[in-house]
Design an enzyme around this catalytic site. Structure first.
Site, mmCIF file in Angstrom:
data_model
loop_
_atom_site.group_PDB
_atom_site.id
_atom_site.type_symbol
_atom_site.label_atom_id
_atom_site.label_comp_id
_atom_site.label_asym_id
_atom_site.label_seq_id
_atom_site.Cartn_x
_atom_site.Cartn_y
_atom_site.Cartn_z
ATOM 1 N N SER A 104 0.840 -1.197 0.000
ATOM 2 C CA SER A 104 0.000 0.000 0.000
ATOM 3 C C SER A 104 0.880 1.255 0.000
ATOM 4 O O SER A 104 1.661 1.460 -0.932
ATOM 5 C CB SER A 104 -0.978 -0.064 1.180
ATOM 6 O OG SER A 104 -2.049 0.832 1.000
ATOM 7 N N ASP A 244 -9.353 -6.084 -3.608
ATOM 8 C CA ASP A 244 -8.410 -5.138 -3.014
ATOM 9 C C ASP A 244 -8.769 -3.683 -3.326
ATOM 10 O O ASP A 244 -9.298 -3.372 -4.397
ATOM 11 C CB ASP A 244 -7.039 -5.451 -3.648
ATOM 12 C CG ASP A 244 -5.842 -5.024 -2.851
ATOM 13 O OD1 ASP A 244 -5.938 -4.023 -2.133
ATOM 14 O OD2 ASP A 244 -4.803 -5.695 -2.978
ATOM 15 N N HIS A 271 -7.168 -6.273 0.769
ATOM 16 C CA HIS A 271 -5.961 -5.445 0.707
ATOM 17 C C HIS A 271 -4.723 -6.113 1.315
ATOM 18 O O HIS A 271 -3.627 -5.584 1.223
ATOM 19 C CB HIS A 271 -6.259 -4.117 1.431
ATOM 20 C CG HIS A 271 -5.341 -2.988 1.098
ATOM 21 N ND1 HIS A 271 -4.893 -2.727 -0.183
ATOM 22 C CD2 HIS A 271 -4.792 -2.016 1.886
ATOM 23 C CE1 HIS A 271 -4.107 -1.650 -0.165
ATOM 24 N NE2 HIS A 271 -4.026 -1.212 1.078
#
Length: 293
Positions: A104, A244, A271
């Site tokens: 991320s 995601d 995610h």
């Protein structure tokens, strides 16, 4: 498994790090960059098993969260602070050759590091559930918000218009969005590292990213390396989940643009595929690392 913990001086503060295992043979260490900003290293402890393959796994809490210093310093919450912290950590621990995994925000950090700093000694990048541009991310999250019930969409619109995110309706809408695309609730059966209380870097997140995943408004709002990623020379493994926040479109955009890249889509994940499909993720990761040592 040997675990070494320590602190590195950084600016006038300190950065916590955790090293699992040791490298054997020609294997290079794996350094992990957590998300957020401000999410802490905790969830990466589900990857401790990678060290059983004879490889050191190094994780740390970036300044502003977790066991590292958490000063109230909005002036520090930008990419430069955290990339220079990574550079300092490599020097501090003598990490001349590494694999670098960023999840991320950590993947954004890895991308900017690769494109702007052109570091030496990176054997490969693993870009986990990340993004090449904040504008593309926002567009995809907005598309997904439109699948929420209408009253939730209205609550989000109202909060954004007023700049007030405190209403119960808004918080329920955001929670539903994150349940669909980020992670499930932590329960008694969750790994201990997810259940453990942590110091989240809320100030770091809000200052650098914004109030939520669909409205980048902070110091990272203009993050855009769509063109520059075409020049990344090192091997790159892109990993993402089907549901995601990093949608298949976002992941495929990186796959199409980065020359020496592969993409692994995890069918049953949001995610954090390394949590939701842990065994498969470790298998894919070990194979990739061994191929690129």
């Amino acid at each position: 498994m040997k675990i070494t913990e320590g602190y590195m001086p950084y600016l006038e503060y300190k950065t916590y790090y955790r090293i699992v295992g040791e490298c054997t043979g020609n294997k290079k260490p794996l350094v992990l960059l957590h998300g957020g900003p401000g999410s802490t290293h905790n969830y990466f402890e589900v990857l401790d098993k990678v060290a059983e393959d004879g490889r050191a796994v190094i994780m740390y809490d970036q300044l502003g969260c977790g066991l590292s210093a958490t000063p109230s310093r909005p002036d520090l919450w930008n990419a430069k602070t955290w990339i220079e912290e990574l550079i300092q950590l490599r020097k501090h621990l003598g990490l001349d050759e590494i694999h670098l995994l960023g999840q991320s925000w950590g993947g954004m950090q890895a991308i900017q590091y690769a494109c702007e700093y052109k570091p030496e000694g990176i054997k490969s990048y693993i870009l986990s559930s990340t993004l090449p541009a904040a504008s593309l991310w926002e567009k995809e999250q907005r598309r997904r918000v439109a699948y929420l019930p209408q009253e939730m969409q209205d609550a989000i619109a109202k909060a954004e218009k007023a700049g007030d995110y405190s209403s119960k309706e808004y918080q329920e809408a955001e929670a539903e969005f994150m349940l669909r695309h980020c992670a499930g609730a932590v329960g008694p059966d969750s790994p201990e590292c997810l259940r453990r209380p942590k110091v989240a870097g809320t100030e770091a997140y809000v200052t650098a990213w914004g109030q939520n995943e669909f409205s980048p408004s902070g110091t990272l709002k203009n993050f855009d390396f769509m063109k520059e990623i075409e020049d990344i020379k090192e091997p790159c493994l892109i990993t993402s989940g089907l549901l995601d926040l990093c949608s298949p479109l976002v992941a495929k955009t990186m796959y199409d643009k980065i020359p020496n890249s592969e993409w692994e889509l995890f069918e049953f994940s949001r995610h954090m595929p390394f949590v939701e499909e842990n065994e498969k993720y470790i298998e894919v990761l070990n194979k990739w690392l061994n191929k690129n040592d």
